[in-house]
Design an enzyme around this catalytic site. Structure first.
Site, PDB file in Angstrom:
ATOM      1  N   HIS A   5       0.801  -1.371  -0.133  1.00 22.82           N
ATOM      2  CA  HIS A   5      -0.147   0.135  -0.076  1.00 22.82           C
ATOM      3  C   HIS A   5       0.835   1.351   0.149  1.00 22.82           C
ATOM      4  CE1 HIS A   5      -3.657  -2.346   0.434  1.00 22.82           C
ATOM      5  NE2 HIS A   5      -3.409  -2.925   1.668  1.00 22.82           N
ATOM      6  N   HIS A  65      -6.380  -7.329  -0.341  1.00 20.91           N
ATOM      7  CA  HIS A  65      -6.317  -5.945  -0.491  1.00 20.91           C
ATOM      8  C   HIS A  65      -5.926  -5.513  -2.016  1.00 20.91           C
ATOM      9  CE1 HIS A  65      -6.795  -6.200   3.946  1.00 20.91           C
ATOM     10  NE2 HIS A  65      -7.742  -5.529   3.783  1.00 20.91           N
ATOM     11  N   ASP A 117      -2.864 -10.568  -2.377  1.00 20.68           N
ATOM     12  CA  ASP A 117      -3.328 -10.152  -1.145  1.00 20.68           C
ATOM     13  C   ASP A 117      -4.751  -9.837  -1.215  1.00 20.68           C
ATOM     14  OD1 ASP A 117      -1.998  -8.605   1.618  1.00 20.68           O
ATOM     15  OD2 ASP A 117      -3.876  -7.714   1.128  1.00 20.68           O
ATOM     16  N   ASP A 171      -4.168 -13.005   3.555  1.00 19.75           N
ATOM     17  CA  ASP A 171      -5.311 -12.528   4.060  1.00 19.75           C
ATOM     18  C   ASP A 171      -6.614 -12.603   3.078  1.00 19.75           C
ATOM     19  OD1 ASP A 171      -4.373 -10.764   2.394  1.00 19.75           O
ATOM     20  OD2 ASP A 171      -4.675  -9.039   3.790  1.00 19.75           O
TER      21      ASP A 171
END
Length: 341
Positions: free
Chosen positions: A158, A195, A193, A282
């Site tokens: 990120h 996200h 991931d 995740d």
């Protein structure tokens, strides 16, 4: 398989986290390290400590302005009367092309995208060695050592070139890919991931020499919200060199593996000769974020799918938070890869 980690990565111990207007314990806990180490060792990994390659490989991805901020902001924060123990922004620019403030408070808002990346005493050092671990992994591949696993913590996908966010400060996967590119290879980054890897996308968005692909929960209703949509394809020379594959909440193994097949076809069409896997765990059905529903068997198949490419692979740890299956999921990915390779 070689694994790389530095003990100084334990130094980051974030306390602040906010979700849905409520203050909660931060999920990116140092305890992840112990679980991930056990999972990697169960797959036969042998850990080594990275060498210090200096700031050069990090500054190849992150701006000097941002690195100056990140290195010094915690010390500067202590001069603020009544400041908290962690650097947490309380204001953000409406447009990041607006003025650049001199104050620590203003700069924290400029360089921290959200409140999920608090900076405390040990954060810079931990992130620095997390990045050095990724650099060490890239160098291991360049030395002909074969595929490797990097326990990068704090994670990185990120983080933009001049912006922290979502538990991330230095973009370890991007730094590793740039290291490989600087050595003459043609890397692809595949982010699995839950996200979207918005920072990674942003770093390479106008480039055609590093392919970026991300599979993730649909950002219409999931972090990071503003990035990760299918229409984001790159710009300028990079048009067509970014692929987003947003998935419906709760997508399970078959749906995830189908999208991964699309991702890996794009890797082949890019002519990549090395792959950096931004290895978020995740997407697990057991993960606290509950975005996707990949099982342990699914993670084995993910590892095997990367092996089928027949290319050197660098697994760089991203998300994956404390649950009963976290370490097992890592074991499954690495075992699945090694068995099929």
């Amino acid at each position: 398989m070689k694994a790389i980690f530095d003990d100084r990565q334990w130094l980051h111990d974030p306390k602040h986290f906010m979700a849905n207007g409520k203050i909660l314990p931060n999920p990116e806990q140092p305890g992840r390290i112990e679980v991930l180490q056990a999972g990697a060792r169960a797959a036969g990994c042998v850990f080594e400590t990275p060498k210090d390659a200096g700031l050069g490989p990090i500054a190849a991805v992150h701006t000097a302005e941002y690195l100056t901020f990140f290195k010094n902001i915690y010390r500067r924060w202590q001069y603020i009367d009544g400041a908290g123990d962690e650097v947490i922004p309380n204001i953000h620019p409406a447009r990041r092309s607006d003025g650049y403030p001199k104050s620590a408070t203003g700069q924290s808002g400029y360089h921290q995208a959200d409140t999920a990346c608090p900076i405390a005493k040990g954060t810079y050092e931990a992130a620095y060695w997390s990045a050095q671990s990724a650099i060490g992994g890239a160098d291991h591949l360049l030395d002909g050592g074969g595929s490797a696993y990097v326990l990068s913590r704090p994670p990185g996908h990120h983080a933009f070139g001049d912006l922290a966010g979502g538990f991330c400060f230095l973009n370890n996967s991007a730094i590793a890919a740039q290291r490989l590119r600087d050595a003459g290879l043609r890397p692809a980054i595949v982010d699995v991931d839950v996200h979207h890897g918005n920072g990674t996308q942003g770093i390479f968005y106008d480039r055609d020499d590093v392919l970026t692909v991300s599979l993730h929960a649909d950002p219409d209703r999931f972090y990071p919200f503003f990035w990760g949509h299918a229409q984001e394809r790159g710009e300028g020379r990079g048009l067509g060199c970014n692929l987003n594959l947003p998935l419906a909440r709760g997508t399970h193994d078959e749906g995830f593996l189908k999208a991964l097949g699309t991702a890996l076809e794009r890797v082949s069409m890019h002519g990549a000769d090395v792959v950096v896997v931004a290895l978020g765990l995740d997407a697990s059905i057991d993960d606290p974020f509950q975005g996707l529903a990949v099982t342990q068997d699914g993670f084995s198949r993910i590892g095997a799918a990367f092996a089928a490419l027949g290319l050197p692979v660098l697994f760089v740890q991203e998300g994956g938070y404390l649950s009963d299956s976290l370490g097992k999921n890592l074991t499954r990915v690495l075992d699945g890869y090694q068995t099929a390779a």
